[in-house]
Structures are given as C-alpha cells and as structure tokens.
Write a protein that holds these residues in place. Structure first.
Motif, PDB file in Angstrom:
ATOM      1  N   MET A 124       0.835  -1.181   0.000  1.00 39.14           N
ATOM      2  CA  MET A 124       0.000   0.000   0.000  1.00 39.14           C
ATOM      3  C   MET A 124       0.874   1.236   0.000  1.00 39.14           C
ATOM      4  SD  MET A 124      -2.580  -1.254   2.937  1.00 39.14           S
ATOM      5  CE  MET A 124      -3.055  -2.967   2.995  1.00 39.14           C
ATOM      6  N   HIS A 154       1.926  -3.996   5.575  1.00 38.73           N
ATOM      7  CA  HIS A 154       2.229  -4.891   4.468  1.00 38.73           C
ATOM      8  C   HIS A 154       2.422  -6.329   4.960  1.00 38.73           C
ATOM      9  CE1 HIS A 154       3.278  -2.312   0.824  1.00 38.73           C
ATOM     10  NE2 HIS A 154       2.855  -1.449   1.724  1.00 38.73           N
ATOM     11  N   ASP A 197      -0.737  -8.170   5.410  1.00 38.40           N
ATOM     12  CA  ASP A 197      -1.288  -8.659   4.142  1.00 38.40           C
ATOM     13  C   ASP A 197      -0.790 -10.072   3.849  1.00 38.40           C
ATOM     14  OD1 ASP A 197      -2.624  -6.288   3.741  1.00 38.40           O
ATOM     15  OD2 ASP A 197      -1.223  -5.508   2.248  1.00 38.40           O
ATOM     16  N   GLU A 247      -9.487  -9.657  -0.418  1.00 36.37           N
ATOM     17  CA  GLU A 247      -8.686  -8.782  -1.277  1.00 36.37           C
ATOM     18  C   GLU A 247      -8.221  -7.546  -0.513  1.00 36.37           C
ATOM     19  OE1 GLU A 247      -9.226  -6.046  -5.298  1.00 36.37           O
ATOM     20  OE2 GLU A 247     -10.709  -7.606  -4.817  1.00 36.37           O
ATOM     21  N   PRO A 248      -6.896  -7.304  -0.461  1.00 32.53           N
ATOM     22  CA  PRO A 248      -6.395  -6.121   0.247  1.00 32.53           C
ATOM     23  C   PRO A 248      -6.974  -4.833  -0.322  1.00 32.53           C
ATOM     24  CG  PRO A 248      -4.600  -7.632  -0.239  1.00 32.53           C
ATOM     25  CD  PRO A 248      -5.805  -8.129  -0.995  1.00 32.53           C
ATOM     26  N   GLY A 293      -5.070   1.055   3.445  1.00 32.00           N
ATOM     27  CA  GLY A 293      -4.452   0.955   4.754  1.00 32.00           C
ATOM     28  C   GLY A 293      -4.334   2.330   5.382  1.00 32.00           C
ATOM     29  N   VAL A 334      -5.561  -2.134   8.454  1.00 32.67           N
ATOM     30  CA  VAL A 334      -5.556  -2.536   7.052  1.00 32.67           C
ATOM     31  C   VAL A 334      -6.940  -3.106   6.749  1.00 32.67           C
ATOM     32  CG1 VAL A 334      -3.106  -2.882   6.603  1.00 32.67           C
ATOM     33  CG2 VAL A 334      -4.366  -4.658   7.796  1.00 32.67           C
ATOM     34  N   GLU A 335      -7.387  -2.889   5.543  1.00 31.15           N
ATOM     35  CA  GLU A 335      -8.768  -3.190   5.164  1.00 31.15           C
ATOM     36  C   GLU A 335      -8.775  -4.203   4.026  1.00 31.15           C
ATOM     37  OE1 GLU A 335     -11.744   0.161   5.354  1.00 31.15           O
ATOM     38  OE2 GLU A 335     -11.680  -0.199   3.189  1.00 31.15           O
ATOM     39  N   TYR A 336      -9.800  -5.086   4.030  1.00 38.84           N
ATOM     40  CA  TYR A 336      -9.914  -6.128   3.012  1.00 38.84           C
ATOM     41  C   TYR A 336     -11.355  -6.255   2.543  1.00 38.84           C
ATOM     42  CZ  TYR A 336      -5.445  -7.295   5.103  1.00 38.84           C
ATOM     43  OH  TYR A 336      -4.164  -7.209   5.586  1.00 38.84           O
ATOM     44  N   CYS A 365       3.987  -5.782  -3.226  1.00 31.33           N
ATOM     45  CA  CYS A 365       2.808  -4.925  -3.324  1.00 31.33           C
ATOM     46  C   CYS A 365       3.242  -3.570  -3.861  1.00 31.33           C
ATOM     47  CB  CYS A 365       2.175  -4.767  -1.943  1.00 31.33           C
ATOM     48  SG  CYS A 365       0.784  -3.605  -1.865  1.00 31.33           S
TER      49      CYS A 365
END
Length: 270
Positions: A1, A132, A135, A147-148, A151, A160-162, A231
């Motif tokens: 990210m 990271h 993730d 799915e990432p 952040g 962090v969001e998914y 990433c």
C-alpha cells in the motif's frame, strides 16, 4: 500500500516535477537539493525542490517533518507538512525566526540542505511495513481470498482493510492466528526490498497480477518483505522485517462486506 508512484517524478504546470529521492534510499535523512520555487497559498507558505527525501502524506502514510536550510546557514525553513499535487511535492512550513536579517527567503536556484525528523520517519516506516506484513499473514492463515484494500498507517489507530468477510464466530481465533503469524515472521526476519520494475516484472513480484489502478505502460515501485509476495507502494519502509518490532492485532471488525484489521506496535507507544 502507499502512494502508487510509477516513476521518480511526474508533474504539470510551471513548476517542475519533484524527484522522489527516498524511492532509492529510504534511510537517508540528510540530502541536498535545489529550490524550484516558493509558493504562497493564502496564509500557507510552501517550498518546492527539484528533489526531496521528505515523504508527502498519501497512501495511508503520514507526512514527514524536518527542515530545509541554505547551505551557508543564513536561511532555515521548518517543514511542518508535506503534500503532493500532480507530481509536485510542496513542503509547507515557516522560516525560522533566527534567520539572518539580510536573508529574505529562498529563491529559485538556491542550493539547500534537507533534514528529516528521524524518529517520526522510523515510526511511520515501521507502521507501514507492519501493514504490508499483515497482508502476507492473511494468506498464510487461510484468509487469502480476502482482497487487500486501503491501509491507514498512522500512529493513532492503524488498520488494514480487506474486501470480504470472516464469520463472526471465527473473528477471535483469526485475530490470535494473525498476531501469532505476524510475530513469527518478524522473528524469522528477512530483507525489505524496493524495486522499480516494468509492468510485467512488477506483476510477477506480486503473484501474477497488479491492481487495476496501475497503468500497463507504467513502471511501478514494488515493496517485497522477505520471500512474501510484493505490493505496489510509494511509501517508506524498514530495511529488515525484524525492525518492525512486536505487532499487536487489537481487533478485527467486519461491516458491510469489508474486514478491518486494527493493529499497533506496543514498543512504539509512550
């Protein structure tokens, strides 16, 4: 990210693009540059340079703070905020009150010395790298189908969001497993690498595909932590996974099809 910069510089308008020197050396806290312009925006003052080691806010990472000083010491500008607009980095702040009386301020062409607040940069980098690493851990504990997303790597409540959900009955078990796996990888250690690569090479580093926002004609910057998949990221990071320190996963929340993992670094807290 992180800020998805695809090259060292890009920009438009009268000001030249800013070379992001921290892309090449994320540990450099002192560097020289040339003043490209001084901008007044209402009551705010900004210095634009030909290159910078100060990270602008973006991609979930806070801005750096520091100073810009004339090489002869006659002028010092205290940087309290850093932003980027169309590839041009604006260093906001104020001139130090003890500057030499004859010095009115920077002019285009002035050579200057840049200094970064090292403690703030270190914390920001640790928090970003921790995001990271989480993730990678999501896949390792059987949550690779999520799915990432974005952040937030700020000290005040990083997460962090998914895209995707975890059953409510499994949230606590997954929180424990995620924290355990993260600290296991930190104990194992490994190098953190930043690579600017062609689109195809970058895709290979990231497991075969890149996010849709990465243009196919670009050369993305990829961050890889150890042997984990990379990433796209324009932020600053630690140079070794062990430098992250202990990670605490405080909670996992699921709402409207999105899973948020909240974390912190206990040893960084006051």
């Amino acid at each position: 990210m992180g800020v998805p910069g695809t090259s060292h510089s890009c920009g438009d308008g009268a000001l030249p693009p800013t070379n992001l020197a921290y892309f090449d050396d994320m540990r450099k806290l002192h560097s020289n540059a040339i003043v490209a312009g001084v901008i007044t925006e209402g009551e705010r003052l900004a210095v634009v340079l030909d290159q910078t080691i100060l990270h602008p806010q973006g991609g979930g990472q806070p801005f750096d703070t520091g100073s810009i000083e004339a090489v002869d010491g006659t002028i010092k500008f205290c940087v309290t905020d850093v932003r980027t607009k169309s590839g041009v980095v604006y260093h906001y702040g104020n001139y130090h009150e003890n500057r030499v009386m004859e010095a009115t301020g920077f002019e285009p062409g002035h050579e200057v010395k840049i200094s970064v607040d090292g403690a703030r940069r270190t914390l920001n980098s640790r928090l970003h790298s921790a995001g990271h690493l989480l993730d990678a851990c999501m896949s390792n504990i059987g949550l690779g189908s999520l799915e990432p997303g974005k952040g937030y790597h700020f000290p005040d409540g990083p997460f962090v969001e998914y895209k995707g959900t975890i059953p409510s009955s499994d949230l606590e078990n997954k929180r424990d497993a995620l924290e355990s796996e993260a600290n296991h990888l930190i104990a194992l250690g490994g190098q953190v690498r930043a690579t600017v690569a062609s689109y195809s090479e970058a895709a290979a580093l990231c497991g075969g595909r890149l996010p849709d926002y990465i243009a196919k004609e670009s050369c993305p910057r990829i961050i890889c932590l150890g042997e984990n998949l990379g990433c796209p990221c324009g932020g600053t990071h630690v140079l070794a996974i062990s430098e992250i320190g202990e990670i605490k996963v405080s909670q996992i929340r699921v709402r409207k099809g999105v899973t948020k993992v909240y974390y912190n670094l206990p040893k960084s807290e006051a």
